[in-house]
Structure formats: structure tokens, C-alpha cells
Design a protein around this motif. Sequence first.
Motif, PDB file in Angstrom:
ATOM      1  N   ASN A   7       0.721  -1.113  -0.163  1.00 47.67           N
ATOM      2  CA  ASN A   7       0.027  -0.046  -0.058  1.00 47.67           C
ATOM      3  C   ASN A   7       0.646   1.296  -0.128  1.00 47.67           C
ATOM      4  OD1 ASN A   7      -2.390  -1.227  -0.058  1.00 47.67           O
ATOM      5  ND2 ASN A   7      -2.395  -1.552   2.040  1.00 47.67           N
ATOM      6  N   VAL A   8       2.320   1.190   0.065  1.00 54.12           N
ATOM      7  CA  VAL A   8       2.842   2.292   0.080  1.00 54.12           C
ATOM      8  C   VAL A   8       2.991   3.070  -1.607  1.00 54.12           C
ATOM      9  CG1 VAL A   8       5.243   3.293   0.415  1.00 54.12           C
ATOM     10  CG2 VAL A   8       4.473   1.630   2.194  1.00 54.12           C
ATOM     11  N   MET A   9       2.735   4.292  -1.542  1.00 56.46           N
ATOM     12  CA  MET A   9       2.654   5.073  -2.855  1.00 56.46           C
ATOM     13  C   MET A   9       3.876   6.089  -2.655  1.00 56.46           C
ATOM     14  SD  MET A   9       0.876   5.034  -5.648  1.00 56.46           S
ATOM     15  CE  MET A   9      -0.557   4.092  -4.935  1.00 56.46           C
ATOM     16  N   PHE A  10       4.851   6.148  -3.570  1.00 54.11           N
ATOM     17  CA  PHE A  10       5.738   7.088  -3.456  1.00 54.11           C
ATOM     18  C   PHE A  10       5.298   8.416  -4.152  1.00 54.11           C
ATOM     19  CE2 PHE A  10       8.260   3.064  -2.906  1.00 54.11           C
ATOM     20  CZ  PHE A  10       8.876   3.445  -1.788  1.00 54.11           C
ATOM     21  N   PHE A  11       5.771   9.480  -3.517  1.00 52.50           N
ATOM     22  CA  PHE A  11       5.571  10.873  -4.353  1.00 52.50           C
ATOM     23  C   PHE A  11       6.674  11.510  -5.034  1.00 52.50           C
ATOM     24  CE2 PHE A  11       5.401  15.424  -4.157  1.00 52.50           C
ATOM     25  CZ  PHE A  11       4.154  15.531  -4.416  1.00 52.50           C
ATOM     26  N   THR A  34       7.730   0.815 -13.847  1.00 53.31           N
ATOM     27  CA  THR A  34       6.809  -0.362 -13.634  1.00 53.31           C
ATOM     28  C   THR A  34       6.027  -0.044 -12.251  1.00 53.31           C
ATOM     29  OG1 THR A  34       8.545  -1.266 -12.310  1.00 53.31           O
ATOM     30  CG2 THR A  34       8.490  -1.936 -14.807  1.00 53.31           C
ATOM     31  N   GLN A  35       6.411   0.942 -11.651  1.00 51.22           N
ATOM     32  CA  GLN A  35       5.751   0.878 -10.276  1.00 51.22           C
ATOM     33  C   GLN A  35       4.598   2.357 -10.318  1.00 51.22           C
ATOM     34  OE1 GLN A  35       8.603   2.292  -7.566  1.00 51.22           O
ATOM     35  NE2 GLN A  35       7.368   1.406  -5.727  1.00 51.22           N
ATOM     36  N   ARG A  36       3.456   2.040  -9.522  1.00 48.08           N
ATOM     37  CA  ARG A  36       2.760   3.073  -9.425  1.00 48.08           C
ATOM     38  C   ARG A  36       3.148   3.882  -8.277  1.00 48.08           C
ATOM     39  NH1 ARG A  36      -2.747   2.964 -10.107  1.00 48.08           N
ATOM     40  NH2 ARG A  36      -3.162   3.625  -8.206  1.00 48.08           N
ATOM     41  N   GLY A  53      -0.972   7.386 -10.581  1.00 48.40           N
ATOM     42  CA  GLY A  53      -1.072   6.285 -11.577  1.00 48.40           C
ATOM     43  C   GLY A  53       0.374   5.704 -12.085  1.00 48.40           C
ATOM     44  N   ARG A  54       0.550   5.492 -13.211  1.00 47.29           N
ATOM     45  CA  ARG A  54       1.857   5.183 -13.681  1.00 47.29           C
ATOM     46  C   ARG A  54       2.267   5.856 -15.042  1.00 47.29           C
ATOM     47  NH1 ARG A  54       2.415  -0.221 -11.952  1.00 47.29           N
ATOM     48  NH2 ARG A  54       0.335  -1.394 -11.331  1.00 47.29           N
ATOM     49  N   ASP A  64       5.428   5.960 -23.241  1.00 47.83           N
ATOM     50  CA  ASP A  64       5.481   7.108 -24.042  1.00 47.83           C
ATOM     51  C   ASP A  64       6.043   8.368 -23.372  1.00 47.83           C
ATOM     52  OD1 ASP A  64       3.486   7.127 -22.464  1.00 47.83           O
ATOM     53  OD2 ASP A  64       1.926   7.732 -24.076  1.00 47.83           O
ATOM     54  N   GLY A  65       6.214   8.262 -21.944  1.00 45.40           N
ATOM     55  CA  GLY A  65       6.905   9.176 -21.252  1.00 45.40           C
ATOM     56  C   GLY A  65       5.737  10.177 -20.617  1.00 45.40           C
ATOM     57  N   ARG A  66       4.384   9.545 -20.983  1.00 42.69           N
ATOM     58  CA  ARG A  66       3.205  10.417 -20.534  1.00 42.69           C
ATOM     59  C   ARG A  66       2.825   9.542 -19.092  1.00 42.69           C
ATOM     60  NH1 ARG A  66      -0.717  13.611 -22.134  1.00 42.69           N
ATOM     61  NH2 ARG A  66       0.087  14.200 -23.905  1.00 42.69           N
ATOM     62  N   PHE A  67       2.253  10.512 -18.185  1.00 49.07           N
ATOM     63  CA  PHE A  67       1.913   9.577 -16.911  1.00 49.07           C
ATOM     64  C   PHE A  67       0.361   9.682 -17.139  1.00 49.07           C
ATOM     65  CE2 PHE A  67       0.286  10.017 -12.652  1.00 49.07           C
ATOM     66  CZ  PHE A  67       1.019   9.134 -12.104  1.00 49.07           C
ATOM     67  N   HIS A  68      -0.035   8.225 -16.874  1.00 49.62           N
ATOM     68  CA  HIS A  68      -1.501   7.931 -17.082  1.00 49.62           C
ATOM     69  C   HIS A  68      -2.110   7.771 -15.645  1.00 49.62           C
ATOM     70  CE1 HIS A  68      -1.054   6.963 -21.306  1.00 49.62           C
ATOM     71  NE2 HIS A  68       0.151   6.565 -20.939  1.00 49.62           N
ATOM     72  N   ALA A  69      -2.807   8.776 -15.157  1.00 47.02           N
ATOM     73  CA  ALA A  69      -3.345   8.993 -13.976  1.00 47.02           C
ATOM     74  C   ALA A  69      -4.733   8.151 -13.700  1.00 47.02           C
ATOM     75  CB  ALA A  69      -3.743  10.346 -13.524  1.00 47.02           C
TER      76      ALA A  69
END
Length: 151
Positions: free
Chosen positions: A32-36, A50-52, A106-107, A111-116
Motif C-alpha cells: 500500500n505504500v505509494m511514493f510521491f 513499472t511502479q505506481r 498512476g503509472r 511514451d513518457g506520459r503519466f497515465h493517472a
Amino acid sequence: MKTRHRRFAFIALGIASAGLACAFVLNAFRANVMFFVSPSQIASHEETRTQRFRLGGLVERGSIARDADGRTVRFIVTDERASVPVTYAGALPDLFREGSGVVAQGRLGADGRFHADEVLAKHDEKYSPPQLERALREVRASADTNTGTRR
């Protein structure tokens, strides 16, 4: 002699059970840890694809574009040093606007785009609800009227 072995078996079983419970709890925390991450960290390749994670920064002015479906929104998140394009499909929060703070979860795509898959709008620490602001203005106005001062 038999009671000593039985007691040792109970203690060993208790320790093993506690260790297994700790392992399950720690695994749940890790899942459940999500990095900022900031756009500058993405630009310097400190993130993992590969990480959210959570991307935070400001919505760049003039960058908000809505697709024809009316649901998908594209915008750019910046921290004044680097920028990351973001794609999000869903309802945006009321505080979301150009120049405001945002956290997107998100991830990062190939393509370098962040998919939220989630977008949260941030406000600064000076924010106060409109009702409170209105009440404070009324109190100040009545105090000014009673003392004879003007603003």
C-alpha cells in the motif's frame, strides 16, 4: 521431562505465529505504500516505470485539453524545473484549474506520459471555507461600524 518439551513447543509455536503475523502486516504495508515523485525526479530518471506512484506539482497554464469524448483530460504538471504530460479519464475535482496544485496517482507510460487513475487538487495552507470568510468579513464590518473606523 514431558511438560518441559510441551512448554517449549508452545513457546516456539507462539514465536512462529507472531513472526508470521508480522510478516503479513509488513507485506500489506509494502503493497500500500505509494511514493510521491516530482516532475524533476522523473526528468532525472529517479522513478521506476513499472511502479505506481503519485506525481505532484502545479497544473501548467494553458495546458488543459479535453478530448472529444468529454471524459478524457490531458494536462501538464510542472514544478517550474521540469514538466510531465498527464492523461486522465474521469471527473476532476472542483479545485482543479490551471496554476493550482495537483497530485495525480498512476503509472508512467513508455511514451513518457503519466497515465493517472486518480487526480486530487491541492490548495495552499491559507485556504479557508467561503462561509468562514463571509462570517469574518461580517464580524470585521460590524466591528468597524461600532468603532467608527473604515477600511
